[in-house]
Design a protein around this motif. Structure first.
Motif, PDB file in Angstrom:
ATOM      1  N   LYS A 149     -10.648 -10.788  -1.858  1.00  0.00           N
ATOM      2  CA  LYS A 149     -12.356 -10.810  -2.381  1.00  0.00           C
ATOM      3  C   LYS A 149     -11.500 -10.922  -3.630  1.00  0.00           C
ATOM      4  CE  LYS A 149     -14.300 -11.659   1.545  1.00  0.00           C
ATOM      5  NZ  LYS A 149     -14.503 -13.551   2.200  1.00  0.00           N
ATOM      6  N   GLU A 150     -10.406  -9.940  -3.768  1.00  0.00           N
ATOM      7  CA  GLU A 150     -10.245  -9.629  -5.523  1.00  0.00           C
ATOM      8  C   GLU A 150      -9.340 -10.474  -5.847  1.00  0.00           C
ATOM      9  OE1 GLU A 150     -12.164  -8.566  -7.004  1.00  0.00           O
ATOM     10  OE2 GLU A 150     -13.537  -7.746  -5.708  1.00  0.00           O
ATOM     11  N   GLY A 151      -8.573 -11.135  -4.940  1.00  0.00           N
ATOM     12  CA  GLY A 151      -7.089 -11.651  -5.136  1.00  0.00           C
ATOM     13  C   GLY A 151      -5.537 -11.179  -4.800  1.00  0.00           C
ATOM     14  N   ILE A 152      -5.631  -9.168  -5.862  1.00  0.00           N
ATOM     15  CA  ILE A 152      -4.677  -8.652  -5.607  1.00  0.00           C
ATOM     16  C   ILE A 152      -4.418  -8.565  -4.248  1.00  0.00           C
ATOM     17  CG2 ILE A 152      -3.512  -6.533  -6.824  1.00  0.00           C
ATOM     18  CD1 ILE A 152      -5.812  -6.667  -9.155  1.00  0.00           C
ATOM     19  N   ILE A 153      -2.868  -8.011  -4.331  1.00  0.00           N
ATOM     20  CA  ILE A 153      -2.696  -7.483  -3.060  1.00  0.00           C
ATOM     21  C   ILE A 153      -2.124  -6.320  -2.832  1.00  0.00           C
ATOM     22  CG2 ILE A 153      -0.608  -8.136  -0.641  1.00  0.00           C
ATOM     23  CD1 ILE A 153      -0.772 -10.428  -1.081  1.00  0.00           C
ATOM     24  N   PRO A 154      -2.776  -5.034  -2.765  1.00  0.00           N
ATOM     25  CA  PRO A 154      -3.086  -3.768  -2.802  1.00  0.00           C
ATOM     26  C   PRO A 154      -1.609  -3.540  -2.436  1.00  0.00           C
ATOM     27  CG  PRO A 154      -4.716  -3.803  -2.000  1.00  0.00           C
ATOM     28  CD  PRO A 154      -3.786  -5.390  -2.234  1.00  0.00           C
ATOM     29  N   ALA A 155      -0.102  -2.118  -2.663  1.00  0.00           N
ATOM     30  CA  ALA A 155       0.688  -1.321  -2.331  1.00  0.00           C
ATOM     31  C   ALA A 155       0.243  -1.000  -1.279  1.00  0.00           C
ATOM     32  CB  ALA A 155       1.530  -0.728  -2.592  1.00  0.00           C
ATOM     33  N   PRO A 156       0.784  -1.047  -0.111  1.00  0.00           N
ATOM     34  CA  PRO A 156       0.869   0.037   1.354  1.00  0.00           C
ATOM     35  C   PRO A 156      -0.066   1.047   0.769  1.00  0.00           C
ATOM     36  CG  PRO A 156       2.847  -1.159   1.366  1.00  0.00           C
ATOM     37  CD  PRO A 156       2.118  -1.490  -0.291  1.00  0.00           C
ATOM     38  N   GLU A 157       0.231   1.795  -0.433  1.00  0.00           N
ATOM     39  CA  GLU A 157      -0.021   3.361  -0.560  1.00  0.00           C
ATOM     40  C   GLU A 157      -1.631   3.287  -1.016  1.00  0.00           C
ATOM     41  OE1 GLU A 157       2.701   2.694  -1.322  1.00  0.00           O
ATOM     42  OE2 GLU A 157       4.590   3.746  -0.861  1.00  0.00           O
ATOM     43  N   THR A 158      -1.189   2.216  -1.947  1.00  0.00           N
ATOM     44  CA  THR A 158      -2.860   2.162  -2.490  1.00  0.00           C
ATOM     45  C   THR A 158      -3.798   1.764  -1.676  1.00  0.00           C
ATOM     46  OG1 THR A 158      -1.194   1.265  -4.259  1.00  0.00           O
ATOM     47  CG2 THR A 158      -3.630   0.384  -4.238  1.00  0.00           C
TER      48      THR A 158
END
Lengths: 454, 454
Positions: free
Chosen positions: B376-385
């Motif tokens: 939905k936002e494009g950015i793939i977050p780090a697992p921590e995030t």
């Protein structure tokens, strides 16, 4: 303390794409039918592309409005930042001012989504359900996956099998955005099955992957195909980069003497340079626009201007382009995005007319430039991108020798987070200088029987 | 079309770090000597850290000025952008407004350089030639490599051997910025040699890597050690994030009801939340600040508040913290940056005093949240995030149930480009739910013989 970045607000995202064809003194020659060698019209593209993109492909309108829905997705990363490269300037001890426009801030990490989002949008508008494409290194496939996800389109990516296994992260990125990724050759197409019957262990090639993606699109009414470079409409969509850069240079109170983009098929070079070429044509500026290509695949600097096929097999229309011959096999350098035998039609005509320049670098010079850039500016550039950095360094060094303070603008079109294996190879001393010999080029061109341009 | 981003200009980068200790109603208890169990003073840290950082560690000044040289490097990526998450809001069909502050735009891809640059600067000022550190997943090692490179300091990173081999790209990134990266245990230290003598095939651990980095720093006068979380000065350096976020929320004409950060040792949670806690303490706002931790390592939600060691072996001073016991071994979840048994002293005291909240999620819920966010936002977050994203989704769903439109701010502290193998495991169904049992926690805490807090 000086500012490093020149930023624009979202309402400064361009409202139109700039179509340089309108301003070209010599318009591109028409494509020819691969069999009859007669000029073909836009209808020949209808099985593969939606009508609006075909219209854009042959348009001579100066500006084409960007739909609100496309601009809204652009806002996820656009306007992209421009930086003054103070760290690099200091390291080079040059009187030149160096700026870079950074499109690696997009979710997929390069300029490619600028056209992927537009293409997905028009396909969706025309009722298409699925888009197919090929990808080598993965930049284009990632961008199209991201774009299709936003418009609820299915996306099928045929990824060259050897890359599929060497770059598993790119595949996962595409999966995360909902795309199906196949290691090409597959059993899903006639083309793939034929190759596998001959060689079950085929590592695949971009040529094969294109054949598979095109076949899937031609087979089904609800499925179309998308290309990430070369074609006019693709190059035009990238002009959002250069239009922003023009504004940012104005904001910085500067005007570039030299604009540099890496060169594969033309999309990132066109993106940064076309709006500056417009200034040259309309406003009398004298900005040098330099396309930077690999010495191992030097179509602009050492190829010929003639009709040639876009693909290896010879199935596409014949296009008037600078080419090394469609059967040219570039050395396996790490800048996979630049390993293409020909140049887009519009860029080729611009070079023919001396409205742009071209230069080349071997990959060792490029990685050296990339490492220096990473150390002085932080960002680790993609191997493709390092070519533009290498050209900028060469020009900045020339400025130093001549004691002239020129202004240089680089299109830093992508980051190298997915290419660190290439940097590792460079550090380990495993990379060699790939420069193609004149004899090789001549031998290859001698085999061409495509129409020459008088 | 609404704007997605809220941007600041470079002259809005904070000029001071905010030291929350000044405003805490109950100040942190002093550290104790590991042997005598008596309070120790700052001089005990002198062999490892430069004097200015030790001063900051024990400072009760409200603001500490950020040196121009540090702010100048911050300009490579700061101020970081804030986004309104329109795509995520729509997907959740929530009346909540969701914002995210994105620190993945830094060259190393997380918030970690905010303190790495500061630490490298003060070391350089005091004549240090070399900084050592340990790294597990690689985020901290990358950030410190980047920072040392800018101040011409040598950087030695002891990377847990199993990570060194599993995440080769992180190592190459550090090499590109000039750092030396060693697979720990090494033969370079007494600690390493001892481990290798017992087990030549040891996969290493963060505990061993810390021992090696500390030993190297203690051994040489020109060498110091750096930590990426837990300590007061580290958390304080991160407050540039939250100070920018306060301004950006003002610019958006909004005030968060809820601020969420992932929680490992405290650095990214502190970064986003401390400036909002200051508003609660000084301006009477009632902003809930929620630390989001893994269910497999739940020190804040299920640990005890007592003195404990910072390391596994028990060599560091005893710190008053929420802890699961220094011998607690968290399950091997993919969010490597959150696998730490204890919480920073300041954050622990704030939780004790109910000035912040904590919650936890298992890793399946986190990856599900991460994939939705990416789509939905494009950015793939780090697992921590993804932990903070999961908490935000939980709160947004609560808003929907209750029909209340709250404003939620997420610290999106890093991207997941180097963690796509974790996403691949998630897609393949290879990940299991890791939730530690009460019996396990109690058994572990029962072994502790460190001082309790009355």
């Amino acid at each position: 303390m000086q500012n490093r970045k020149i930023l624009l607000s979202e309402n400064e995202i361009p409202t139109h794409w700039y179509n340089i064809v309108h301003d070209m003194p010599n318009k591109p020659l028409p494509p020819l039918h691969p069999g009859t060698k007669e000029p073909i019209g836009p209808e020949a593209l209808a099985p593969l592309f939606p009508m609006e993109l075909i219209k854009q492909e042959v348009s001579t309108e100066k500006y084409i409005e960007i739909p609100d829905e496309v601009r809204d997705i652009y806002k996820l990363w656009r306007p992209s930042p421009m930086y003054r490269a103070y760290g690099l300037e200091k390291a080079l001890d040059t009187p030149a001012k160096i700026y870079y426009k950074y499109d690696g801030v997009s979710p997929s990490g390069s300029h490619k989504p600028n056209t992927a989002v537009a293409q997905a949008y028009y396909n969706k508008q025309e009722g298409v359900k699925r888009i197919t494409t090929e990808t080598g290194a993965g930049q284009w496939g990632s961008a199209l996956s991201f774009a299709c996800n936003h418009f609820d389109l299915e996306c099928e990516v045929y990824m060259v099998k050897i890359s599929y296994h060497q770059k598993p992260y790119r595949k996962v990125m595409m999966n995360t955005w909902g795309a199906k990724v196949f290691a090409s050759p597959t059993n899903l197409t006639e083309a793939g099955r034929k190759i596998l019957a001959e060689d079950p262990d085929s590592p695949g090639s971009l040529g094969i992957a294109i054949s598979e993606a095109v076949e899937r699109a031609a087979m089904a009414d609800d499925t179309k195909y998308a290309l990430g470079s070369v074609l006019n409409h693709v190059l035009m969509h990238q002009t959002v980069v250069g239009q922003e850069a023009v504004k940012q240079m104005e904001k910085a109170g500067d005007l570039p003497d030299i604009v540099i983009g890496p060169f594969g098929g033309g999309s990132n070079f066109a993106g940064i340079s076309f709006p500056f070429i417009r200034m040259n044509l309309e406003e009398g500026t004298n900005i040098r626009c330099i396309a930077s290509e690999p010495a191992s695949c030097p179509k602009l600097t050492r190829g010929v201007f003639r009709y040639d096929f876009g693909d290896t097999v010879g199935m596409t229309p014949l296009l008037p382009m600078y080419t090394l011959g469609h059967n040219f096999v570039p050395a396996p350098i790490h800048a996979g995005g630049l390993r293409y035998h020909g140049a887009g039609v519009v860029v080729s005509q611009l070079l023919k007319d001396q409205l742009i320049e071209a230069t080349s670098h071997d990959q060792l010079e490029c990685f050296e430039a990339g490492v220096l850039f990473a150390q002085k500016e932080g960002i680790i550039p993609a191997p493709e991108t390092t070519h533009a950095v290498a050209t900028a360094i060469r020009e900045a060094n020339k400025c130093k020798e001549e004691g002239v303070g020129k202004t240089i603008l680089i299109h830093l079109c992508g980051h190298g987070y997915f290419d660190l294996a290439a940097y590792e190879n460079y550090f380990a001393g495993n990379l060699v200088k790939h420069e193609v010999t004149t004899a090789e080029i001549e031998a290859n061109l001698a085999q061409l029987d495509t129409p020459e341009i008088g």
